[in-house]
Write an enzyme that holds these catalytic residues in place. Structure first.
Site, mmCIF file in Angstrom:
data_model
loop_
_atom_site.group_PDB
_atom_site.id
_atom_site.type_symbol
_atom_site.label_atom_id
_atom_site.label_comp_id
_atom_site.label_asym_id
_atom_site.label_seq_id
_atom_site.Cartn_x
_atom_site.Cartn_y
_atom_site.Cartn_z
ATOM 1 N N MET A 234 26.120 32.049 51.565
ATOM 2 C CA MET A 234 27.573 32.223 51.679
ATOM 3 C C MET A 234 27.841 33.465 52.527
ATOM 4 O O MET A 234 27.380 34.559 52.192
ATOM 5 C CB MET A 234 28.221 32.411 50.300
ATOM 6 C CG MET A 234 28.349 31.163 49.457
ATOM 7 S SD MET A 234 29.104 29.740 50.277
ATOM 8 C CE MET A 234 30.751 30.354 50.692
ATOM 9 N N HIS B 214 30.650 18.395 54.723
ATOM 10 C CA HIS B 214 30.543 19.406 53.672
ATOM 11 C C HIS B 214 31.749 19.287 52.733
ATOM 12 O O HIS B 214 32.902 19.334 53.177
ATOM 13 C CB HIS B 214 30.485 20.790 54.319
ATOM 14 C CG HIS B 214 30.265 21.913 53.375
ATOM 15 N ND1 HIS B 214 29.007 22.263 52.900
ATOM 16 C CD2 HIS B 214 31.127 22.772 52.794
ATOM 17 C CE1 HIS B 214 29.109 23.298 52.079
ATOM 18 N NE2 HIS B 214 30.398 23.628 51.988
ATOM 19 N N SER C 43 33.641 21.152 57.146
ATOM 20 C CA SER C 43 34.033 21.301 55.745
ATOM 21 C C SER C 43 35.455 20.776 55.572
ATOM 22 O O SER C 43 36.400 21.343 56.134
ATOM 23 C CB SER C 43 33.982 22.774 55.336
ATOM 24 O OG SER C 43 34.668 22.952 54.121
ATOM 25 N N HIS D 115 28.933 20.970 47.817
ATOM 26 C CA HIS D 115 28.734 22.377 47.478
ATOM 27 C C HIS D 115 29.498 22.628 46.181
ATOM 28 O O HIS D 115 30.723 22.705 46.180
ATOM 29 C CB HIS D 115 29.283 23.217 48.651
ATOM 30 C CG HIS D 115 29.341 24.686 48.408
ATOM 31 N ND1 HIS D 115 30.038 25.538 49.230
ATOM 32 C CD2 HIS D 115 28.778 25.469 47.446
ATOM 33 C CE1 HIS D 115 29.915 26.779 48.778
ATOM 34 N NE2 HIS D 115 29.167 26.757 47.692
ATOM 35 N N MET E 234 35.454 22.896 43.622
ATOM 36 C CA MET E 234 35.810 24.153 42.938
ATOM 37 C C MET E 234 36.503 23.861 41.611
ATOM 38 O O MET E 234 37.315 22.935 41.538
ATOM 39 C CB MET E 234 36.751 24.975 43.819
ATOM 40 C CG MET E 234 36.212 25.242 45.214
ATOM 41 S SD MET E 234 37.284 26.377 46.112
ATOM 42 C CE MET E 234 36.566 26.297 47.746
ATOM 43 N N ASP F 104 27.732 29.181 55.393
ATOM 44 C CA ASP F 104 29.076 28.704 55.044
ATOM 45 C C ASP F 104 30.035 29.879 54.898
ATOM 46 O O ASP F 104 29.831 30.741 54.037
ATOM 47 C CB ASP F 104 28.961 27.923 53.717
ATOM 48 C CG ASP F 104 30.261 27.289 53.286
ATOM 49 O OD1 ASP F 104 31.246 27.307 54.053
ATOM 50 O OD2 ASP F 104 30.287 26.755 52.153
ATOM 51 N N MET G 238 30.906 24.679 43.447
ATOM 52 C CA MET G 238 31.293 26.027 43.016
ATOM 53 C C MET G 238 31.914 25.877 41.636
ATOM 54 O O MET G 238 33.127 26.036 41.444
ATOM 55 C CB MET G 238 32.301 26.613 44.028
ATOM 56 C CG MET G 238 31.648 26.995 45.343
ATOM 57 S SD MET G 238 32.808 27.159 46.706
ATOM 58 C CE MET G 238 32.838 25.465 47.272
ATOM 59 N N ASP H 45 33.584 20.768 49.410
ATOM 60 C CA ASP H 45 33.670 21.941 48.531
ATOM 61 C C ASP H 45 34.307 21.571 47.197
ATOM 62 O O ASP H 45 35.476 21.201 47.134
ATOM 63 C CB ASP H 45 34.509 23.025 49.212
ATOM 64 C CG ASP H 45 33.760 23.677 50.350
ATOM 65 O OD1 ASP H 45 32.634 24.135 50.116
ATOM 66 O OD2 ASP H 45 34.298 23.713 51.471
HETATM 67 C C1 DX5 Z 1 34.517 28.487 50.872
HETATM 68 C C2 DX5 Z 1 33.896 27.161 51.170
HETATM 69 C C3 DX5 Z 1 33.729 26.832 52.609
HETATM 70 C C4 DX5 Z 1 34.993 26.804 53.418
HETATM 71 C C5 DX5 Z 1 34.677 27.525 54.683
HETATM 72 O O1 DX5 Z 1 34.344 28.783 49.538
HETATM 73 O O2 DX5 Z 1 32.606 27.047 50.556
HETATM 74 O O3 DX5 Z 1 32.979 25.635 52.808
HETATM 75 O O4 DX5 Z 1 35.457 25.522 53.747
HETATM 76 O O5 DX5 Z 1 35.816 27.664 55.418
HETATM 77 P P1 DX5 Z 1 35.854 28.444 56.795
HETATM 78 O O6 DX5 Z 1 34.902 27.745 57.722
HETATM 79 O O7 DX5 Z 1 37.273 28.345 57.204
HETATM 80 O O8 DX5 Z 1 35.408 29.877 56.512
HETATM 81 ZN ZN ZN Z 2 31.290 25.310 51.093
#
Ligand code: DX5
Ligand code: ZN
Length: 228
Positions: free
Chosen positions: A136, A32, A7, A65, A36, A174, A67, A34
């Site tokens: 999650m 991956h 990620s 992903h 947001m 994740d 969010m 993220d």
């Molecule tokens: C959190 C993200 C994850 C994040 C995980 O909201 O969706 O993908 O990068 O990070 P780690 O592996 O550090 O928990």
């Molecule tokens: Zn994620």
């Protein structure tokens, strides 16, 4: 088969191409990403322009992903940017069935994500539509959080449901996936293993990824012998 999905949230954004290349050399098989929006989750990250740049530096699938609220509004832009897999949160979609159809219509693999407080059983009506279900194992928004153990129960439920319904979705996990949790994740059915801080914190993404993947593969092998 277990796969490691680094990620990039925890990577050095000033050297994104190098970070991705290192994670790939370490055995990562999808990246991956993220996304947001500061509304659905209390953080802001990146959007389609960064996905477009990533597309130029790796051939690996880009696992986006989302969010974000109102994901339907952005699905065409992610498709244009070169996203391969797009997952949306159950909690963010008023018309989840429609959203999953929209992702597939844009030529991408649809996935659904559930927060730690959301029940697996709620997904039953749409499980036949998804390429992956993302559990999650932390509350979304930040890297480096502590793994929530109940998510292991959800992975087992998804594995059982897949068997019962005769489906083939992959089970993705994740949040807090690291050296101390990865074996338990694999033993309970996790297949697509997202790891941010465990790969990128402190540099050495290649070595970190390789070690994590080796631990996951070892757990998968023991599991297949029925000795885990
Ligand atoms: C959190 C993200 C994850 C994040 C995980 O909201 O969706 O993908 O990068 O990070 P780690 O592996 O550090 O928990
Ligand atoms: Zn994620």
């Amino acid at each position: 088969m277990v796969e490691l999905l680094p990620s990039i949230l925890s990577s050095d954004f000033a050297h994104l191409a190098d970070e991705v290349a290192a994670a790939e050399r370490g055995g990562g098989t999808a990246i991956h990403v993220d996304v947001m929006d500061g509304h659905f989750v209390p953080n802001i990250t990146l959007g389609p322009p960064v996905v477009k740049s990533l597309r130029k530096v790796t051939k690996l699938p880009l696992d986006c992903h989302l969010m974000i609220e109102n994901p339907d509004n952005f699905i065409p832009a992610f498709a244009d940017a070169g996203a391969d897999w797009v997952s949306v949160h159950y909690e963010a979609c008023r018309h989840l069935h429609r959203t999953l159809e929209l992702i597939a219509q844009h030529g991408m693999q649809p996935g659904v994500v559930i927060n730690p407080a959301t029940e697996v059983s709620l997904l039953r009506p749409i499980l036949g539509m998804v390429h992956h279900v993302l559990v999650m194992s932390v509350n979304p928004g930040f890297g480096g959080q502590k793994f929530i153990p109940y998510s292991l129960t959800k992975m087992r439920q998804l594995k059982e449901l897949r068997q019962e319904l005769g489906l083939s979705y992959r089970i993705e996990v994740d949040g807090g996936v690291a050296h101390d949790t990865i074996a338990a994740v694999v033993e309970n059915g996790g297949e697509l293993l997202v790891a941010g801080s465990a790969v990128f914190d402190g540099g050495h993404a290649e070595q970190n990824a390789r070690k994590l993947l080796a631990a996951a593969q070892k757990a998968a092998e023991l599991e297949s012998w029925g000795v885990a």
